[in-house]
Design a protein around this motif. Sequence first.
Motif, short mmCIF file in Angstrom:
data_model
loop_
_atom_site.label_atom_id
_atom_site.label_comp_id
_atom_site.label_asym_id
_atom_site.label_seq_id
_atom_site.Cartn_x
_atom_site.Cartn_y
_atom_site.Cartn_z
N LEU A 317 0.81 -1.21 0.00
CA LEU A 317 0.00 0.00 0.00
C LEU A 317 0.85 1.27 0.00
CD1 LEU A 317 -2.77 -1.06 2.55
CD2 LEU A 317 -2.83 -1.16 0.05
N ALA A 318 2.18 1.12 -0.01
CA ALA A 318 3.06 2.29 -0.04
C ALA A 318 2.85 3.07 -1.34
CB ALA A 318 4.52 1.86 0.09
N GLU A 588 6.32 11.41 5.81
CA GLU A 588 6.38 10.94 7.19
C GLU A 588 5.47 9.74 7.39
OE1 GLU A 588 5.27 14.47 9.28
OE2 GLU A 588 7.34 15.12 9.56
N ILE A 589 4.28 9.79 6.81
CA ILE A 589 3.35 8.66 6.90
C ILE A 589 3.97 7.42 6.27
CG2 ILE A 589 1.14 7.76 6.06
CD1 ILE A 589 0.75 9.64 8.31
N GLU A 590 4.63 7.58 5.12
CA GLU A 590 5.21 6.43 4.44
C GLU A 590 6.35 5.82 5.26
OE1 GLU A 590 3.99 4.82 1.89
OE2 GLU A 590 2.35 6.27 1.96
N GLU A 591 7.12 6.64 5.95
CA GLU A 591 8.17 6.08 6.80
C GLU A 591 7.58 5.31 7.96
OE1 GLU A 591 12.10 7.44 9.33
OE2 GLU A 591 11.82 8.01 7.25
N GLU A 592 6.46 5.79 8.50
CA GLU A 592 5.79 5.05 9.58
C GLU A 592 5.28 3.69 9.07
OE1 GLU A 592 5.13 6.23 12.98
OE2 GLU A 592 6.81 7.46 12.37
N ARG A 593 4.81 3.66 7.85
CA ARG A 593 4.38 2.37 7.27
C ARG A 593 5.58 1.42 7.17
NH1 ARG A 593 0.08 1.97 4.01
NH2 ARG A 593 0.34 4.12 3.26
N SER A 633 -4.43 0.79 13.49
CA SER A 633 -3.56 1.53 12.58
C SER A 633 -4.11 1.52 11.15
CB SER A 633 -2.16 0.91 12.58
OG SER A 633 -1.35 1.51 11.59
N ARG A 634 -4.02 2.66 10.51
CA ARG A 634 -4.46 2.78 9.11
C ARG A 634 -3.64 1.89 8.18
NH1 ARG A 634 -2.83 9.01 8.54
NH2 ARG A 634 -3.50 8.89 10.72
N PHE A 635 -2.49 1.39 8.67
CA PHE A 635 -1.66 0.52 7.84
C PHE A 635 -2.20 -0.91 7.77
CE2 PHE A 635 1.82 3.46 9.58
CZ PHE A 635 1.56 4.40 8.59
N VAL A 636 -3.22 -1.22 8.58
CA VAL A 636 -3.87 -2.53 8.52
C VAL A 636 -5.36 -2.29 8.29
CG1 VAL A 636 -4.13 -4.78 9.64
CG2 VAL A 636 -2.17 -3.33 10.21
#
Length: 690
Positions: A317-318, A588-593, A633-636
Motif C-alpha cells: 500500500l506504499a 512521514e506517513i510512508e516512513e511510519e508504514r 492503525s491505518r496501515f492494517v
Amino acid sequence: MLAITELNPQQAAAVQHPPQGAPLLVIAGAGSGKTLTLAARLAWLVQQGADPHRVLMLTFSRRAAAEMARRAGRLLHQSLGLPSNTAPPVLPWCGTFHSVGARLLRDEAAHIGLAPGFTVLDRADAQDLLAITRQALGLAADEGSGQRRFPLAPTCLAMHSRSINTRQPLAEVLAAQWPWCSAVEADLQRLFAAYAHAKLQQQSLDFDDLLLAWWHLMQVPALAERIGARYDHVLVDEVQDINRLQADILHALAQQGCRLTAVGDDAQSIYAFRGADVRHILDFPQRFDPPASVVTLEQNYRSTPQLLAASNAVIALAAERYAKQLWSERAAGLKPRLITVEDEAAQARGVADAVLALRETGLQLKRQAVLFRTSQHSAPLELELVRRGIPFVKFGGLKFMEAAHVKDTLAVLRWADNPASKLAALRSARLVPGMGPASVRRLLEHTGPLDAFKPPPAAARPWAELLALMAHLRNEGARWPDDLARVTAWYRPHLERLHDDARVRWADLQQLSLMAAAHASRERFVTELTLDPPEASSDESGAPHHDEDYLILSTIHSAKGQEWNAVHVLNVVDGCMPADLATGRSEEIEEERRLLYVAMTRARDALSLWSPQRFFVTQQRAYGDRHLYALRSRFVPDALLSHFDSVQPQAPISGAALAACETAPVFDLGAALRGSWPAPSARDQGQNRG
C-alpha cells in the motif's frame, strides 16, 4: 572457486553482474541474504582479478563493517583455495562512512589546513564545545530573564548536524523541524560560524565534519581524481539509509571511474530523523549514465509464508516503492495475530501471558521480542514484567524508571512522604532555579521547618512554589492520584527548562500517571516502584548478569537487522503507529508504514500485533473520563484483515455482577486466614476425580 550454485538465481545474478557495466543496485528484501550476497560479490570480483586492497566497502556501523569483513574474508579464503592455516586476504578499506572519511582526511590533511593528527570529537565533546561557544557569545545570557527562548546546546547541535547531512539551508531545517527557533536564525548562524572557528583553532572535527570535508575534497578535481584512483570497486551496504552528503560522495566516486555496487531495501528506510532520505535509493538508478542495473532479491530465508503474505500486503500500500513479493520455501505456519485489547494494561498482561506460554513450550525468552515505536510505549509492560519476575533487556532509549524526569517526579513524591529523606530532598531542591550547590547543602543541613529555610534571592519565587506543593502533598486532604497531577504540573516548566526533548519526556510522565491510577494510594505507588531496583530491568546492550535467559524489548529502530522466533508489536493504532507527531506530511506517513513493515519482518514463526482500544490521558479537560479511544492503525485496513487471525477482547463483567461483588463479601477472610476451606461443590468434586 566460489560455489555460485549455493546461491539462488537472483543472488547469483547480483554476484556476477559484469564489473565493466553500469552501476549495480541490489534491492534486497528482508531476510533475503543481503550480507551473503554482498560478501559473495566481493569474492567473485577478486576471482575476476580485482585487488582486495583496492576495494572500498562502506557500512553504517562498526559491527556491520566487522561482520562484512569476516564474511567476505571467509569467502575469499574459500574461493582462492588457500590452506586452512593461512589468513584470508586483508580488506584495508572496509569500514563505516565516517571511519573511511577520517582516514582519507588524515592522508589529505595538508590540503584542508589540518594537521594529520587532528582530533575527532565524539558527540559529547562536540556538544560541550558548542555549549562553551554559545556561552562565550552571550547567547545563554537571556535564559533566566524570560525575554526569549534560545535553544540549548543539544538542540543547536542537532540543527547543525541536520543542515550539514541533508545539505539544506538552515532556514529550511528550522522551518521543517524547529519552527519555534526561526526567530533566532541569525544568532544560530553566528553560533555555528564561531563553533567552526573554535574547532579549527583546536584542530578538531566532529562526526559531521568528516563527511562534509570528504565531500569538499571530491569537489576539487585534482583531489577527487587522486582519491578515486585509490579504488577500483566501491561496495555499499544499507544504501537506503544514506543521507544527501553520502549520496553525493558515492556519485562523485562513480564519476572518478569507481565501479559501484549498492545493496539496500527501500521498504526498510526508517532513519529520516538522522537525515536519511528514501529518495536516494528510489532515484539511485537515474543518477548515472547509463542508469544503474537493478536486481531484486525476493526469496526470504527467515519467515513463514503466512507472515510474509501479511508483510507484503502492508508494504504494497506504499505510495512509491520497488515492487517485490517476498516468498519462502519454508513450511506453512500460522497467520499473524491481530489482537484487540481494552487498554495498555490489558496489553501488558496479554503479552506477558503469551511470552510465558511460549516459554512453557520450550521457546527461550531470548528468542522472543517485544517491539514498539518509541521507548515510552513499553513502560506498562516493563512494570508487568518486573512484577512477575520475568527478566528482560531493553534496547533503544533509556530504561523508563531510570530516566531523569521520571526520577525527578518520584523524588518529589518520596520527599513528601518522608521529610527525612536527604536523597529525595537533594534531587528535589536541585530542580529549583537559583539553588546552587552551596544552597542545597545548607538545605540538607537545615533542621527546622522548611518554611524557615532562607533560599538565595534568585530562588525565592520557585522555592515558594515548591513549598506550596509540599504543603499540599503533606496535607491529610491530599487525594491520589490527583496529587501526582499537581506534581507533574509543577514539574512541567522545569522539564521544559532542563530538557530539550521536553515534549517526548512529557509523554513519559503521562505514562507514569497511567501507572499511578492502578495503585490505591501514593504510599503504595512509591513503595512498589522503590521495590523495583534499577537492576530489575536493563537497558544494557548486552546480556544481564543475573539471568541466563531474558526477554528482548526493543524499539523498532534498534531491532532492524535482527530476528526472533516470536515477535509482539505494541500499540498498532493510529497515534502510535503512525505516531501523531508524524502525520503532517505524506513522506512521514510512508516512513511510519515502513516501520511497521520492519517490525513484522523480524519474526520467523509467530507474530502478534497488539491494538489497545483506549489510552489514559492527563491534562485533557475535554475528555471527562480521562481516556482517549484509539483506532486500529491505518496501515492494517479492513482489506488486509484476511491475512490475520483477529482476536477480540473478552466481554467485560456485567454491571450486576460488579454490583454484587461490591456489596457482598466474596469470601470469609477470617476463615481463610485460619486455614478453613469451604466444602467442595459437586462440580468441583467431578472435576477433581482421579
